[in-house]
Structure formats: structure tokens, C-alpha cells
Design a protein around this motif. Structure first.
Motif, PDB file in Angstrom:
ATOM      1  N   VAL A   1     -13.343   1.804 -16.773  1.00 60.99           N
ATOM      2  CA  VAL A   1     -14.727   1.844 -16.282  1.00 60.99           C
ATOM      3  C   VAL A   1     -14.713   2.442 -14.890  1.00 60.99           C
ATOM      4  O   VAL A   1     -15.567   3.246 -14.519  1.00 60.99           O
ATOM      5  CB  VAL A   1     -15.352   0.428 -16.264  1.00 60.99           C
ATOM      6  N   VAL A   2     -13.725   2.034 -14.105  1.00 61.92           N
ATOM      7  CA  VAL A   2     -13.482   2.587 -12.767  1.00 61.92           C
ATOM      8  C   VAL A   2     -11.989   2.883 -12.644  1.00 61.92           C
ATOM      9  O   VAL A   2     -11.178   2.412 -13.446  1.00 61.92           O
ATOM     10  CB  VAL A   2     -13.886   1.605 -11.642  1.00 61.92           C
ATOM     11  N   GLY A   3     -11.624   3.644 -11.649  1.00 58.51           N
ATOM     12  CA  GLY A   3     -10.225   3.826 -11.335  1.00 58.51           C
ATOM     13  C   GLY A   3      -9.737   2.662 -10.486  1.00 58.51           C
ATOM     14  O   GLY A   3     -10.525   1.951  -9.860  1.00 58.51           O
ATOM     15  N   ILE A   4      -8.433   2.421 -10.480  1.00 60.78           N
ATOM     16  CA  ILE A   4      -7.837   1.422  -9.590  1.00 60.78           C
ATOM     17  C   ILE A   4      -6.612   2.045  -8.930  1.00 60.78           C
ATOM     18  O   ILE A   4      -6.096   3.061  -9.392  1.00 60.78           O
ATOM     19  CB  ILE A   4      -7.433   0.133 -10.334  1.00 60.78           C
ATOM     20  N   ASP A   5      -6.167   1.443  -7.836  1.00 58.11           N
ATOM     21  CA  ASP A   5      -4.989   1.970  -7.156  1.00 58.11           C
ATOM     22  C   ASP A   5      -3.715   1.634  -7.922  1.00 58.11           C
ATOM     23  O   ASP A   5      -2.977   2.509  -8.344  1.00 58.11           O
ATOM     24  CB  ASP A   5      -4.920   1.486  -5.707  1.00 58.11           C
ATOM     25  N   MET A   6      -3.468   0.363  -8.142  1.00 58.09           N
ATOM     26  CA  MET A   6      -2.267  -0.083  -8.850  1.00 58.09           C
ATOM     27  C   MET A   6      -2.367  -1.581  -9.094  1.00 58.09           C
ATOM     28  O   MET A   6      -3.222  -2.260  -8.523  1.00 58.09           O
ATOM     29  CB  MET A   6      -1.010   0.230  -8.039  1.00 58.09           C
ATOM     30  N   ILE A   7      -1.504  -2.082  -9.962  1.00 61.52           N
ATOM     31  CA  ILE A   7      -1.322  -3.529 -10.118  1.00 61.52           C
ATOM     32  C   ILE A   7      -0.005  -3.861  -9.437  1.00 61.52           C
ATOM     33  O   ILE A   7       1.075  -3.588  -9.975  1.00 61.52           O
ATOM     34  CB  ILE A   7      -1.290  -3.950 -11.599  1.00 61.52           C
ATOM     35  N   ALA A   8      -0.098  -4.404  -8.241  1.00 62.23           N
ATOM     36  CA  ALA A   8       1.103  -4.598  -7.428  1.00 62.23           C
ATOM     37  C   ALA A   8       1.819  -5.895  -7.785  1.00 62.23           C
ATOM     38  O   ALA A   8       1.198  -6.926  -8.047  1.00 62.23           O
ATOM     39  CB  ALA A   8       0.729  -4.600  -5.953  1.00 62.23           C
ATOM     40  N   GLY A   9       3.148  -5.838  -7.789  1.00 61.27           N
ATOM     41  CA  GLY A   9       3.964  -7.022  -7.963  1.00 61.27           C
ATOM     42  C   GLY A   9       4.341  -7.611  -6.618  1.00 61.27           C
ATOM     43  O   GLY A   9       3.798  -7.218  -5.576  1.00 61.27           O
TER      44      GLY A   9
ATOM     45  N   LEU B   1       2.250   0.441  -1.493  1.00 60.65           N
ATOM     46  CA  LEU B   1       3.398   1.115  -2.086  1.00 60.65           C
ATOM     47  C   LEU B   1       3.678   0.595  -3.499  1.00 60.65           C
ATOM     48  O   LEU B   1       3.341  -0.545  -3.826  1.00 60.65           O
ATOM     49  CB  LEU B   1       4.639   0.884  -1.212  1.00 60.65           C
ATOM     50  N   PRO B   2       4.333   1.420  -4.312  1.00 59.78           N
ATOM     51  CA  PRO B   2       4.680   0.985  -5.668  1.00 59.78           C
ATOM     52  C   PRO B   2       5.759  -0.092  -5.648  1.00 59.78           C
ATOM     53  O   PRO B   2       6.711  -0.018  -4.869  1.00 59.78           O
ATOM     54  CB  PRO B   2       5.176   2.268  -6.340  1.00 59.78           C
ATOM     55  N   THR B   3       5.605  -1.102  -6.494  1.00 64.41           N
ATOM     56  CA  THR B   3       6.556  -2.208  -6.585  1.00 64.41           C
ATOM     57  C   THR B   3       7.138  -2.287  -7.992  1.00 64.41           C
ATOM     58  O   THR B   3       6.770  -1.533  -8.882  1.00 64.41           O
ATOM     59  CB  THR B   3       5.869  -3.542  -6.258  1.00 64.41           C
ATOM     60  N   SER B   4       8.059  -3.227  -8.183  1.00 64.31           N
ATOM     61  CA  SER B   4       8.615  -3.542  -9.507  1.00 64.31           C
ATOM     62  C   SER B   4       9.201  -2.319 -10.209  1.00 64.31           C
ATOM     63  O   SER B   4       9.044  -2.148 -11.421  1.00 64.31           O
ATOM     64  CB  SER B   4       7.547  -4.199 -10.388  1.00 64.31           C
ATOM     65  N   GLY B   5       9.840  -1.444  -9.457  1.00 57.78           N
ATOM     66  CA  GLY B   5      10.484  -0.274 -10.034  1.00 57.78           C
ATOM     67  C   GLY B   5       9.562   0.890 -10.319  1.00 57.78           C
ATOM     68  O   GLY B   5      10.007   1.940 -10.790  1.00 57.78           O
ATOM     69  N   THR B   6       8.271   0.739 -10.020  1.00 57.91           N
ATOM     70  CA  THR B   6       7.319   1.811 -10.336  1.00 57.91           C
ATOM     71  C   THR B   6       7.422   2.987  -9.368  1.00 57.91           C
ATOM     72  O   THR B   6       6.763   4.008  -9.574  1.00 57.91           O
ATOM     73  CB  THR B   6       5.874   1.288 -10.364  1.00 57.91           C
ATOM     74  N   ALA B   7       8.257   2.864  -8.339  1.00 63.31           N
ATOM     75  CA  ALA B   7       8.506   4.026  -7.471  1.00 63.31           C
ATOM     76  C   ALA B   7       9.208   5.137  -8.241  1.00 63.31           C
ATOM     77  O   ALA B   7       9.304   6.261  -7.750  1.00 63.31           O
ATOM     78  CB  ALA B   7       9.347   3.612  -6.263  1.00 63.31           C
ATOM     79  N   ARG B   8       9.671   4.850  -9.449  1.00 62.04           N
ATOM     80  CA  ARG B   8      10.245   5.897 -10.297  1.00 62.04           C
ATOM     81  C   ARG B   8       9.193   6.923 -10.693  1.00 62.04           C
ATOM     82  O   ARG B   8       9.513   8.069 -11.004  1.00 62.04           O
ATOM     83  CB  ARG B   8      10.836   5.279 -11.564  1.00 62.04           C
TER      84      ARG B   8
END
Length: 441
Positions: free
Chosen positions: A238-246, A381-388
Motif C-alpha cells: 500500500v505504501v513503501g517502507i524502509d526496512m524491517i530492522a532486526g 543500516l541493514p541488519t541480520s545479514g541483509t547487508a548482502r
């Protein structure tokens, strides 16, 4: 009795990269249980449905129930621009100066990320390119009450404004009426357009669907608790989001020459966020790992949030012994940490081999904490290995790109032949004929 003597030593997981079971041990260390909490999910679904159907009245009801804030109408929950400026005047001169310095640095850095529209003309007059425009309206979620983070306001709002977002709407809960003046002051400095003192899944729903008082936004950014994170996941599309951070993460690669107290405190800087935060130290010097462990136990009793740090260190931290710094980089790339400190003599020598990290802090003097507040680059910043596969929040997250295609008559004729062949190969006759109409006889 001395508190230091009363505090049991912290037990820190030790791993060695040369062990044949290291891969499995590392995977177990990094495993983060993100299994859905069905109770939370059900509550969030109900809140989203109610706000979507009933707008302001549902938001007011949930604000009364969850935050203990009584308001008869939404205008009572909107913070005026004058009130934001008042907050800026209420905080200390030292706090105001720090906020302004941080804001200036964040703005200067993100201005370098500006992307412009571009195009090129082919020999037959065909024009191809890309138009870059900012989103119209963005929602910013900011935690409120005691867990308030003015730095998050700067890091989310300033890139949006640099990108050219016309309207930035901030939501921040004020549980039992508790207002954080620093958060409001940060909103004033960052150029936030409207502020509503609402939070939780109901605030996410209001931003996503719109209500009588809160216009629907194009994207929602900013951190929150499990209800906020679940709501953001639900409204995506419905909208964009930045990320789901861990949980927060820090990984330090050290050559054994940095003051061990410095490294212990760097590890604490993320561990103090919450019990699930993860702090990892990698070194090719086993004796140095022992030194840092002693520093951890020496310094922990001096920390205000020592109970949280202790749980985080004992449950999710690790000290990893490697054969050399190249091995350390290999392990780091597998982990793909949110924050990576290269606390070594020559960090530039290691940098080209770093493939996966949210932010890279170079050298012994570059504490991760500087990046959280005032270095300039974004701390989202990306967490939980999502920096890949993910990047830090930036100006580009608040912009959209549209392809520009303008064929000349000659170009349409030539490319029409190509399109015809491909379309008929796919069995799409209308596509083929549409292109064929433009082919010159």
C-alpha cells in the motif's frame, strides 16, 4: 561492599575459525528467531482494519487505550510549528549546538547523494533516459517517551528533505503525555512539516491509509517496537517502507594493538540497545581476546545499562580467533554486519576485500558511536545479514525513477521490426501489430 566484587564475570562465547565445526557454530550464533508472533500479528491486523475503516476515531481510541492520552479530536494531537520552535528554545545551548552540528553534517553528506535526471540521444534521433523525482509525501515514525531518539529524526528526515520530499509527516507517541523536547527540537531543525503525537500500529495505519486529519503517505520510514515493525510489514505494498530492522549489531576486526578498554566499550555501545543486540570481536591474537574479555568484566559494573549489556553479551556476543586479518575479513563477509569497525593499523588495505557491511568504520579512532550521531552518513543500516543485498538509508530511498523513451520515426521503424519478431514469438499479436504499424514501408 564494592559492586565490582559482587558482579559475576561475563561468559563470552569463543569460536576459532580453524575448527571443523566453525561454520555450524557461526550459523547458530547468527541465527535470529523471527518466527511470527501470532498474537501480535492478530492485534496489528485488527488495529489496521479499524483505522482503515474508522479513521480519526479509531486513532483517538487507540491513543487513549495504549498511551493514556485523552483527546477529543485529532487537532489536539497535532504539534504546531510554534511548539517545535519552542522546544528548540527549551533545550540547553549545548544540546542545540550538538543537534545543529549533527544536522549540518548529515545534510552535507546526503547532498552528495543527489541524483539528477539524465538522457542521451541515439544517432537516429531516439531519446532514452531517466527522470528522477522525489516522493510527494513521506511518514516518519519516531519512538517516544523515555525511549526517544532525536538522532533518528535527523537521520530519517534530512535525507527526505534533501531529496525534495514536499511534505514530511512525523508521528511520535507521548505515553501518558510524556513529551521529549529533544525529539521536537530535532524535528524543527530537520524541517519536518507536520507532527502528530500518536504511535504504535495505529500511527502506521493512519500514515498508510490516511484519515480525516492525516493524509496518506507514499512511504513510511523509522524504527519502532514489534507492533510497529509488524504493521509496517503488513502495509507494505500500500505504501513503501524502509526496512524491517532486526537487533543492533557490531563487529570489530582488531589486530591486537587497540586499547582493549576502547574495544570493550565499542562492543557495549551496541549491547546496551537491548538484550538481543549482537557484539562480535574478531582477532588473530588470542592473548588480545583475553585482554578485551578482562576489560569487559572490569568496565561492565560501571555501565548504567549493565543488566541489558550482560544479557546481550552472554547470549549473543562472540570472540572469534582467526589465522590472520584476511581470514577475519572472510568471516566478516559471511556475517555481513550492520556496523563493522576495522580497528587495525592499515584499514585501507582491508577495505577492498570488504563486500558486505552496512557501515564501515576505519581505524582505531573511529568509534561506531560517532556514526550513530554526527559523522554524517546515515545510521539506518541493514541488519541480520541483509547487508548482502541492502544499503544504508539515503536520498535515493526518497526518490523515484521513471524511464524516458522517445523514438524518432526511423528508430520506431527499426526497433518495430525487432519488437515484432519477439512479440510474435511470445504469441502476443497485439504487441506485434502495435509495433508494426510504425514500420516504414
Amino acid at each position: 561492599m564494592n559492586d565490582t566484587n559482587m558482579t559475576a564475570e561475563v561468559s563470552i562465547t569463543r569460536l576459532t575459525s580453524s575448527d571443523k565445526c566453525f561454520g555450524e557454530q557461526l550459523s547458530n550464533l547468527l541465527a535470529w528467531d523471527e518466527a511470527a508472533d501470532h498474537k501480535v500479528h492478530d492485534v496489528v491486523k485488527e488495529i489496521l482494519s479499524q483505522v482503515k475503516s474508522h479513521g480519526d476515531s479509531a486513532v483517538l481510541d487507540y491513543t487513549r487505550r495504549f498511551d493514556g492520552v485523552l483527546a477529543a479530536a485529532m487537532d489536539e494531537l497535532e504539534v504546531s510549528r510554534d511548539r517545535l520552535e519552542e522546544a528548540l528554545g527549551k533545550i540547553s545551548a549545548e544540546q542545540k549546538s550538538a543537534l545543529e552540528t549533527a544536522a549540518d553534517r548529515v545534510r552535507s553528506y546526503h547532498e552528495k547523494q543527489q541524483q539528477a535526471s539524465w538522457s542521451y540521444t541515439e544517432s537516429d534521433g531516439t531519446v532514452l533516459g531517466q527522470q528522477v523525482v522525489a516522493m510527494d509525501r513521506v511518514g516518519l515514525y519516531v519512538p517516544g517517551g523515555k525511549a526517544a531518539y532525536p538522532s533518528s529524526v535527523l537521520m530519517n528526515a534530512i535525507p527526505a528533505k534533501v531529496a525534495g520530499v514536499e511534505e514530511l509527516i512525523m508521528v511520535v507517541p507521548t505515553p501518558k503525555g510524556e513529551v521529549n523536547e529533544l525529539v521536537l527540537a530535532a524535528a524543527a531543525i530537520s524541517g519536518v512539516d507536520r507532527v502528530f503525537t500518536i504511535g504504535g500500529a495505529q500511527a502506521v495505519a493512519a500514515l498508510a491509509y490516511g484519515t480525516e486529519s492525516i493524509p496518506a503517505v507514499d512511504k513510511i520510514v523509522g524504527p519502532g517496537n514489534i507492533y510497529v515493525a509488524t504493521a509496517k510489514r503488513e502495509v507494505f505494498g500500500v505504501v513503501g517502507i524502509d526496512m524491517i530492522a532486526g537487533p543492533s549489531e557490531i563487529l570489530v576486526i582488531c589486530d591486537g594493538q587497540t586499547d582493549p578498554d576502547w574495544i570493550a566499550m565499542d562492543l557495549f555501545s551496541q549491547a546496551e540497545h537491548d538484550e538481543n543486540a549482537q557484539s562480535i570481536l574478531i582477532s588473530d591474537d588470542k592473548d588480545y581476546l583475553d585482554q578485551v574479555e578482562r576489560s569487559v568484566n572490569k568496565l561492565l559494573p560501571t555501565m548504567e545499562r549493565q543488566d541489558i549489556i550482560k544479557v546481550s553479551i552472554e547470549s549473543r556476543a562472540a570472540f572469534i580467533e582467526v589465522s590472520d586479518l584476511a581470514d577475519a575479513v572472510d568471516v566478516s563477509n559471511r556475517i555481513a554486519p550492520e556496523h563493522l569497525e576495522l580497528s587495525v593499523e592499515d584499514p585501507d588495505a582491508l577495505l577492498p576485500a570488504i563486500r558486505h557491511a552496512g557501515a564501515i568504520f576505519m581505524g582505531r579512532y573511529t568509534a561506531e558511536a560517532l556514526g550513530d550521531y554526527c559523522a554524517g552518513p546515515n545510521h539506518v543500516l541493514p541488519t541480520s545479514g541483509t547487508a548482502r543485498f541492502s544499503s544504508p538509508l539515503g536520498v535515493y530511498d526518497f526518490q523515484k525513477r521513471s524511464s524516458i523513451i522517445k523514438f524518432s520515426a526511423d528508430g520506431a521503424s527499426e526497433m518495430g521490426k525487432v519488437a515484432s519478431v519477439l512479440a510474435r514469438g511470445e504469441g502476443l499479436t497485439a504487441h506485434a501489430r502495435s509495433a508494426e504499424y510504425r514500420i516504414k514501408p
